[in-house]
Scaffold this motif. Structure first.
Motif, mmCIF file in Angstrom:
data_model
loop_
_atom_site.group_PDB
_atom_site.id
_atom_site.type_symbol
_atom_site.label_atom_id
_atom_site.label_comp_id
_atom_site.label_asym_id
_atom_site.label_seq_id
_atom_site.Cartn_x
_atom_site.Cartn_y
_atom_site.Cartn_z
ATOM 1 N N GLU A 18 28.839 121.793 188.941
ATOM 2 C CA GLU A 18 28.667 120.560 189.954
ATOM 3 C C GLU A 18 29.402 119.503 189.393
ATOM 4 N N LEU A 19 29.549 119.360 187.901
ATOM 5 C CA LEU A 19 30.547 118.300 187.379
ATOM 6 C C LEU A 19 31.996 118.647 187.898
ATOM 7 N N GLU A 21 33.133 120.096 190.645
ATOM 8 C CA GLU A 21 33.197 119.711 191.993
ATOM 9 C C GLU A 21 33.159 118.123 192.036
ATOM 10 N N ARG A 22 32.410 117.441 191.404
ATOM 11 C CA ARG A 22 32.146 115.920 191.439
ATOM 12 C C ARG A 22 33.675 115.439 191.048
ATOM 13 N N TYR A 23 34.095 116.091 190.012
ATOM 14 C CA TYR A 23 35.229 115.707 189.294
ATOM 15 C C TYR A 23 36.464 115.671 190.453
ATOM 16 N N SER A 25 36.205 115.859 193.709
ATOM 17 C CA SER A 25 36.120 114.876 194.919
ATOM 18 C C SER A 25 36.017 113.537 194.889
ATOM 19 N N GLU A 26 35.419 113.162 193.625
ATOM 20 C CA GLU A 26 35.128 111.587 193.484
ATOM 21 C C GLU A 26 35.491 111.459 191.814
ATOM 22 N N GLU A 29 34.596 108.104 190.291
ATOM 23 C CA GLU A 29 33.100 107.829 190.163
ATOM 24 C C GLU A 29 32.559 108.570 188.991
ATOM 25 N N LEU A 30 32.832 109.911 188.854
ATOM 26 C CA LEU A 30 32.558 110.924 187.883
ATOM 27 C C LEU A 30 32.938 110.168 186.647
ATOM 28 N N TRP A 33 30.519 107.473 185.645
ATOM 29 C CA TRP A 33 29.173 107.873 185.377
ATOM 30 C C TRP A 33 29.224 108.652 184.113
ATOM 31 N N TRP A 34 30.074 109.605 183.737
ATOM 32 C CA TRP A 34 30.043 110.230 182.353
ATOM 33 C C TRP A 34 30.190 109.478 181.277
#
Length: 120
Positions: A18-19, A21-23, A25-26, A29-30, A33-34
């Motif tokens: 999941e991370l 994919e977030r990294y 696409s965004e 933001e990741l 957040w991280w």
């Protein structure tokens, strides 16, 4: 600058689909957040222990947010951690076998010994 924190980011993101994919696409933001939520957690520790002082500097944040593996290497990120994470994110965009790995290596080809220090 913290090579430890760069490598910790690469290591922990790479191990969570999941991370990853977030990294992909965004990334900005990741990274934000991280850094706020995970940077100070003790690695591989599930007891709630945490530190309070770890944070990226601007160069690290920018290199992570722009997926700049060359700059990450210059900053001391371990190339195997960067390569495995970036393969997970970008290899699917290529059609030839090992196409991303060749691209990755070509972008680092200008480095000569001694390489940047990757020890943490």
């Amino acid at each position: 600058m913290s090579r430890y924190l760069l490598n910790k980011f690469l290591y922990t993101v790479d191990r969570d689909p999941e991370l990853v994919e977030r990294y992909r696409s965004e990334p900005r933001e990741l990274v934000a957040w991280w850094e706020a939520e995970r940077a100070n957690a003790v690695l591989n520790c599930h007891t709630g222990e945490a530190s309070t002082w770890l944070r990226f500097d601007e160069a690290e944040r920018e290199a992570l947010a722009t997926h700049d593996h060359v700059k990450l290497f210059e900053l001391g990120a371990h190339p195997f951690l960067t390569l495995t994470l970036f393969i997970a994110m970008f290899e699917r965009d290529n059609t030839e076998p090992l196409e991303y790995q060749k691209y990755y290596g070509a972008r680092l080809a200008h480095f000569a010994l001694p390489y940047p220090d990757i020890a943490t």
